[in-house]
Design an enzyme around this catalytic site. Structure first.
Site: not given
Length: 491
Positions: A34, A63, A440
């Protein structure tokens, strides 16, 4: 993270979705794995085993949980933060390199032997490149099964499986459901699929402030390649097997994504590129906590937490656009790029009936452009054509598996490419979270208004406290201006 057992247990017991994608919880009694935030009752700590990847859990015989769908978790933020071989390998696997070129191709791109890459991935992720690619194919298959009307044979082919039998066996093993059962479950809870369109939800870690993210993409959009329409940012995608058109719209807990592809094999690559462009695998809590340690930045963060760095779907494309935008306005840069697209881009049909008409031209095509046709100073023409030639020849690598330090060196060696261009390409093209645009003008103006040093050298010294998230600091600083790049687009 997965090795810190006590921390993992606390995250699972709290169902803390901030850790989704960081690790996976396998439950020995049920043989399922999970995500940490699974809504089911948390298992007893003695029954929990933690894995660093879904592939590792699958390899150990677990799974996927049918309830929390761990394969749909956001990706680990580590692969976007780091620039080592493992992180570069994970970015390339996400781009489908193992499916197209095999493990040998992956190792060649990284400059290592296949044995070295396999060893490093297994040590850190508990699975080798083939297992990681297999987990990715299973996820792609699930998306196609649940969101498209394609036949199962077409899905098997599109997801990258070598045979229908391998496809069936993998889906059954990973999800404990056959492909047909997965589709039947999906049709009970989802709207009918639109033919030729794949609709899915792109998860992210909260919080997310979308204003500057979508504002930047739309304000700098290249006509014919990108647009804002019906509440969605839309663009064309050049992909390994064909091309696609994507529409992306912000929602409170996900990004709505609609994809139309000419070849279904490009699905996972298209998803990976969209996630990368929107910086959806970031860890905003870690970023904002670090930036907030600076009192001058803390107020900006508190106003709009979870800002992301607007990135790109193609590093080469962005580098060209960065040079086109040197010392000109946003509107002028869009005009220059639009002319290149009209002259050299491949024409495409917009399946959604919008205004997208072209793919951004590839570097091989642009290598044949006539410099005299470029309406810009001679020095910038030289910069642009030299950059394009270097990209076309592979002398500069801005791909997903590139070495960020080496890419900076390669760019800086080209005429007309200074520190600002190098860092903006590193930030948006390469995805380096610590790229910093100290020179910048917008960054310096915002810094001065906050009482921070405005001179590049002094600002760089001060910015050490923001590391390794200086690219995010740039977004917060830019956002102090009312420029369109910082505003959520309006119809």
């Amino acid at each position: 993270m997965h090795e810190d057992r006590e921390r993992c247990i606390r995250a699972v017991q709290a169902k803390d979705d901030r850790f989704d994608g960081w690790f996976f919880t396998a439950v020995r009694t049920t043989r399922i794995y999970c995500r940490p935030s699974c809504p089911a009752v948390p298992p007893k700590p003695e029954n929990m085993t933690f894995y660093p990847s879904a592939a590792a859990a699958q390899a150990a015989g677990y799974r996927a949980c049918k309830r929390c769908r761990p394969d749909t978790s956001p990706g680990s933020p580590e692969w976007n933060v780091r620039a080592d071989a493992v992180a570069r390998a994970m970015r390339l696997i996400g781009e489908g390199v193992v499916d197209r070129e095999g493990v040998t191709g992956l190792a060649t791109r990284l400059g290592y032997s296949t044995r070295q890459i396999e060893r490093q991935l297994k040590e850190e992720l508990g699975a080798g490149p083939l297992a990681l690619a297999r987990a990715q194919r299973a996820q792609t298959a699930r998306i196609l099964i649940e969101t498209s009307a394609l036949s199962m044979s077409d899905i098997a082919y599109g997801a990258g499986f070598s045979s229908i039998r391998t496809f069936n066996d993998t889906v059954q093993e990973v999800f404990a459901l056959s492909p047909s059962e997965l589709r039947r479950r999906a049709t009970r809870t989802q709207a009918a699929a639109t033919p030729g369109v794949i609709t899915l939800r792109l998860p992210f870690r909260r919080p997310l402030t979308p204003d500057n993210l979508f504002g930047h993409l739309v304000a700098t959009a290249v006509p014919g390649v990108e647009e804002w329409r019906d509440g969605s940012y839309r663009r064309t995608l050049r992909l390994p097997y064909g091309h696609g058109v994507v529409s992306l719209a912000p929602r409170p807990d996900h990004i709505s994504c609609r994809l139309a592809l000419t070849d279904q094999r490009d699905l996972q690559v298209a998803i990976a590129r969209c996630r990368r462009m929107l910086d959806l695998d970031a860890d905003p809590v870690a970023v904002d906590e670090q930036l907030s340690r600076d009192p001058q930045m803390a107020e900006l963060v508190a106003k709009a937490p979870g800002r992301r760095v607007p990135r790109t779907v193609d590093g080469d494309e962005f580098a060209v656009r960065a040079v086109l935008g040197q010392q000109v306005s946003t509107a002028a840069a869009r005009t220059h790029a639009g002319r290149l697209v009209t002259a050299y881009g491949s024409k495409v049909e917009d399946p959604f009936g919008g205004g997208l008409t072209h793919l951004f031209p590839d570097m091989g095509t642009l290598a044949g452009l006539d410099p005299a046709a470029l309406a810009m100073p001679q020095s910038r023409r030289t910069t642009l054509t030299t950059l394009i030639a270097a990209l076309a020849a592979g002398e500069v690598d801005l791909g997903g598996g590139s070495d960020w330090a080496r890419a900076r060196e390669q760019l800086a060696a080209l005429p007309g490419i200074g520190p600002w261009t190098v860092e903006v390409v590193a930030m948006r093209g390469l995805g380096d979270p610590d790229a910093f645009l100290a020179s910048d003008l917008g960054v310096r103006k915002a810094a001065g208004a906050l009482g921070l040093p405005a001179a590049p050298a002094a600002l760089t010294r001060h910015a050490a406290v923001w590391q390794p998230w200086r690219a995010y600091a740039v977004q917060y600083l830019w956002a102090t201006d009312d420029h369109p790049i910082n505003l959520m687009p309006q119809e």
